[in-house]
Scaffold this motif. Structure first.
Motif, mmCIF file in Angstrom:
data_model
loop_
_atom_site.group_PDB
_atom_site.id
_atom_site.type_symbol
_atom_site.label_atom_id
_atom_site.label_comp_id
_atom_site.label_asym_id
_atom_site.label_seq_id
_atom_site.Cartn_x
_atom_site.Cartn_y
_atom_site.Cartn_z
ATOM 1 N N PRO A 153 0.820 -1.214 0.000
ATOM 2 C CA PRO A 153 0.000 0.000 0.000
ATOM 3 C C PRO A 153 0.855 1.266 0.000
ATOM 4 O O PRO A 153 1.988 1.281 0.465
ATOM 5 C CB PRO A 153 -0.784 -0.101 1.316
ATOM 6 N N VAL A 192 -2.053 4.925 3.765
ATOM 7 C CA VAL A 192 -3.338 4.405 4.224
ATOM 8 C C VAL A 192 -3.769 5.195 5.453
ATOM 9 O O VAL A 192 -2.961 5.457 6.354
ATOM 10 C CB VAL A 192 -3.231 2.905 4.570
ATOM 11 N N THR A 223 -5.370 9.987 -6.983
ATOM 12 C CA THR A 223 -6.770 9.980 -6.550
ATOM 13 C C THR A 223 -7.125 11.190 -5.699
ATOM 14 O O THR A 223 -8.305 11.483 -5.499
ATOM 15 C CB THR A 223 -7.070 8.715 -5.734
ATOM 16 N N ILE A 236 -5.690 6.138 1.010
ATOM 17 C CA ILE A 236 -6.262 4.813 0.797
ATOM 18 C C ILE A 236 -6.961 4.390 2.081
ATOM 19 O O ILE A 236 -6.445 4.616 3.181
ATOM 20 C CB ILE A 236 -5.150 3.809 0.428
ATOM 21 N N GLU A 245 -9.830 -0.971 1.594
ATOM 22 C CA GLU A 245 -9.376 -1.222 0.224
ATOM 23 C C GLU A 245 -8.228 -2.227 0.201
ATOM 24 O O GLU A 245 -8.180 -3.133 -0.633
ATOM 25 C CB GLU A 245 -8.913 0.078 -0.426
ATOM 26 N N ILE A 250 -1.273 -0.970 -4.250
ATOM 27 C CA ILE A 250 -2.487 -0.168 -4.102
ATOM 28 C C ILE A 250 -2.019 1.143 -3.479
ATOM 29 O O ILE A 250 -1.933 1.288 -2.270
ATOM 30 C CB ILE A 250 -3.571 -0.895 -3.270
ATOM 31 N N ASP A 251 -1.685 2.089 -4.358
ATOM 32 C CA ASP A 251 -0.899 3.243 -3.929
ATOM 33 C C ASP A 251 -1.513 4.597 -4.247
ATOM 34 O O ASP A 251 -0.850 5.618 -4.107
ATOM 35 C CB ASP A 251 0.498 3.169 -4.537
ATOM 36 N N ALA A 252 -2.786 4.619 -4.693
ATOM 37 C CA ALA A 252 -3.457 5.863 -5.060
ATOM 38 C C ALA A 252 -2.702 6.618 -6.161
ATOM 39 O O ALA A 252 -2.804 7.833 -6.281
ATOM 40 C CB ALA A 252 -3.649 6.760 -3.833
#
Length: 254
Positions: free
Chosen positions: A179, A182, A215, A219, A223, A246-248
């Motif tokens: 990630p 977060v 984004t 995060i 997610e 999952i890193d925006a």
């Protein structure tokens, strides 16, 4: 989508809050039995699963005791989620990091996973199960003042690939989920104050722009949990040895 996790037996480390709590909640919602390991048990964790254990996973025997408790309780193991980790020293430069700082980060961020996997593998080989390690974008994005943390997360990602090569042919899938930022207590209330400091909301609102997140938002832990649970479920049997971001959009330029 049925993830076919009903009755599966899982261990989640660092389950008391943040990503670990979200993963525990997601697994139990799919019908899995989860043993949640945490240094300080939380009411939120107890609401999610009756199977909890207070344990310091940075100690030599901590991971083995947690995994052993799960195997004894459930009669086996299908899923191991190595989530525990984090900074063990205040943000500082390389020259200020002493040997003991490196050892503390090594014990928490890497050796805890090595020890948990070593104990869990016999049961996972029997069930043809899955291991998911929670890494970080810092494995690929070295930053000043995160030197030791990034190094350990890079080693964690490499460990998953090596384990996948060795044990994948025997039915155990191993993956890493990495990630970006977060929205957990590490950002909201890093000093564990009774109430977050004044100005916290304004400070947090500025972070996505400063970190150039595509984004424009942090995060959510849930997610990350979705990705972890999907990889653990077996619905993607060809997914092994991967480092899943999952890193925006944080690493878009690399």
């Amino acid at each position: 989508m049925d993830l076919k996790l009903q009755g599966k037996r899982a261990v989640v480390t660092g389950a008391g809050r943040g990503i670990g709590l979200a993963v525990t909640r997601a697994l139990t919602a799919e019908g899995a039995h989860v043993m949640g390991g945490t240094r300080s048990e939380s009411a939120a964790l107890r609401e999610v699963t009756p199977h909890t254990m207070e344990v310091d996973l940075a100690t030599p025997d901590g991971p083995a005791r947690l995994v052993g408790r799960a195997v004894d309780t459930f009669g086996g193991l299908d899923i191991l989620v190595n989530n525990v980790g984090g900074r063990t020293t205040p943000a500082t430069g390389f020259l200020e990091l002493a040997d003991e700082d490196w050892r503390a980060s090594f014990d928490l961020n890497l050796l805890s996973t090595v020890r948990a996997v070593r104990t869990a593998l016999p049961a996972l080989l029997e069930s043809r199960g899955a291991i998911v390690n929670v890494g970080s974008v810092n494995a690929q994005l070295p930053l000043p003042f995160l030197t030791e943390y990034g190094a350990m997360k890079a080693a964690l990602a490499n460990l998953a690939k090596a384990l996948s090569e060795e044990f994948g042919p025997r039915g155990v899938r191993v993956n890493t989920v990495s990630p970006g930022p977060v929205l957990t207590d590490a950002w909201i209330n890093p000093h564990r104050l009774e109430r977050p400091a004044p100005g916290t909301e304004e400070r947090l609102a500025a972070v996505p722009g400063r970190m150039r997140l595509t984004t424009g938002a942090f995060i959510d832990p849930e997610e990350v949990a979705v990705m972890v649970v999907l990889l653990a479920s077996g619905r993607l049997p060809g997914a092994t040895g991967g480092d899943w971001l999952i890193d925006a959009g944080m690493l878009k330029s690399l």
